[in-house]
Design an enzyme around this catalytic site. Structure first.
Site, PDB file in Angstrom:
ATOM      1  N   LYS A 112       0.828  -1.203   0.000  1.00 44.89           N
ATOM      2  CA  LYS A 112       0.000   0.000   0.000  1.00 44.89           C
ATOM      3  C   LYS A 112       0.863   1.253   0.000  1.00 44.89           C
ATOM      4  CE  LYS A 112      -3.472  -2.298   2.808  1.00 44.89           C
ATOM      5  NZ  LYS A 112      -3.834  -2.613   4.180  1.00 44.89           N
TER       6      LYS A 112
HETATM    7  N1  GLU Z   1      -4.809  -7.739   8.453  1.00 46.13           N
HETATM    8  C1  GLU Z   1      -3.574  -8.275   7.944  1.00 46.13           C
HETATM    9  C2  GLU Z   1      -3.089  -7.438   6.783  1.00 46.13           C
HETATM   10  O1  GLU Z   1      -3.872  -6.749   6.145  1.00 46.13           O
HETATM   11  C3  GLU Z   1      -3.704  -9.686   7.402  1.00 46.13           C
HETATM   12  C4  GLU Z   1      -3.836 -10.636   8.480  1.00 46.13           C
HETATM   13  C5  GLU Z   1      -3.930 -12.104   8.090  1.00 46.13           C
HETATM   14  O2  GLU Z   1      -4.276 -12.454   6.953  1.00 46.13           O
HETATM   15  O3  GLU Z   1      -3.678 -12.888   8.996  1.00 46.13           O
HETATM   16  O4  GLU Z   1      -1.910  -7.485   6.510  1.00 46.13           O
END
Ligand code: GLU
Ligand code: ZN
Length: 275
Positions: free
Chosen positions: A237
């Site tokens: 990002k």
């Molecule tokens: N929320 C995490 C991220 O966007 C991903 C977590 C996961 O897939 O365990 O990097």
């Protein structure tokens, strides 16, 4: 039943790497007549922008995916507090008042998530005036959990050994849970049987398996998929690689893009590789 999930954090728009991850999880569930879940991981303090979650839903719809949405992390804070209290009462967490500058000054080694905390506050009495985080005493947790095996669909059988992380933070100074604690609890609460995500989180699964052991949670299987790279490295990002929302608004056909990703046909300059 196979239950997979896509768990994005609304701290920036989704990009092609997220599309690849969501499609992988979606198709693994679909091919097994299972369920594909969407979970918004929105407890990243000030970096969290809840309004992005709606964009994420539009992106997934545009890619032609179908999902069931489970509650966002911000609505589950009580379950994180409860688990942290349990670990605390079992002597597996200790408060740490160190700042990043303190940790840097101790010149620790570098681990998969940055500097490895050298355990300075373990066994030290707390200065009640300072804000504190709660860290997992990893050595003690490993003794309690005993042999903790886990299975990755691509890399095969693994024995959990999270020592290379050091004593990770489970409760942040500014949030009731770190990613490790929240994601592990949620995957169990959501009945996820196949944790599907990028290879960049492979090492984290050692921590998560250890947490399952000490919290008495069911142990899923994992599928860590390869990552998309452009010339500058892993798509992220922060580097401003074109977002899915940009492509969608630009009139691109999301379903065709999804099919291309399924067949490993990538836009110019993008390749698939392990981390
Ligand atoms: N929320 C995490 C991220 O966007 C991903 C977590 C996961 O897939 O365990 O990097
Ligand atoms: Zn400390």
């Amino acid at each position: 039943m196979v239950v997979t999930r896509f768990a994005p954090s609304p701290n920036g728009p989704l990009h092609l790497g997220h599309a690849y991850s969501a499609i992988t999880a979606h198709d693994l569930a679909r091919d097994a007549q299972g369920r594909f879940l969407l979970r918004i991981e929105d407890i990243d303090g000030p970096r969290s922008r809840p309004e992005l979650a709606d964009e994420f839903r539009r992106d997934l719809e545009w890619l032609g995916l179908e999902w069931d949405e489970v509650p966002a992390q911000s609505s589950r804070l009580d379950s994180y507090r409860e688990a942290a209290n349990q670990l605390l009462s079992e002597g597996l967490l200790y408060p740490c008042t160190c700042t990043r500058a303190h940790v840097e000054a101790m010149a620790p080694r570098l681990g998969p998530e940055g500097l490895i905390y050298p355990g300075t506050c373990r066994g030290r009495s707390l200065n009640p005036d300072l804000p504190f985080a709660l860290r997992l005493d990893v050595e003690t947790a490993m003794e309690r959990a005993g042999e903790a095996m886990w299975d990755d669909a691509i890399r095969g059988a693994q024995q959990a050994d999270p020592r290379e992380f050091g004593d990770v933070v489970l409760v942040r100074k500014d949030a009731p849970a770190s990613y490790h604690l929240a994601a592990t609890l949620d995957d169990a609460a959501d009945g996820v049987t196949l944790v599907t995500r990028g290879m960049d989180l492979f090492a984290a699964s050692h921590i998560h398996r250890l947490l399952q052991g000490v919290l008495g949670l069911p142990v899923p299987r994992w599928h860590h998929h390869a990552l998309l790279f452009d010339r500058d490295g892993k798509l992220a990002k922060r580097k401003g690689s074109p977002s899915l929302a940009d492509r969608r608004r630009g009139g691109e056909d999301g379903r065709s893009l999804a099919d291309a990703l399924r067949e490993n046909r990538f836009p110019a300059g993008i390749t698939l590789a392990n981390a």
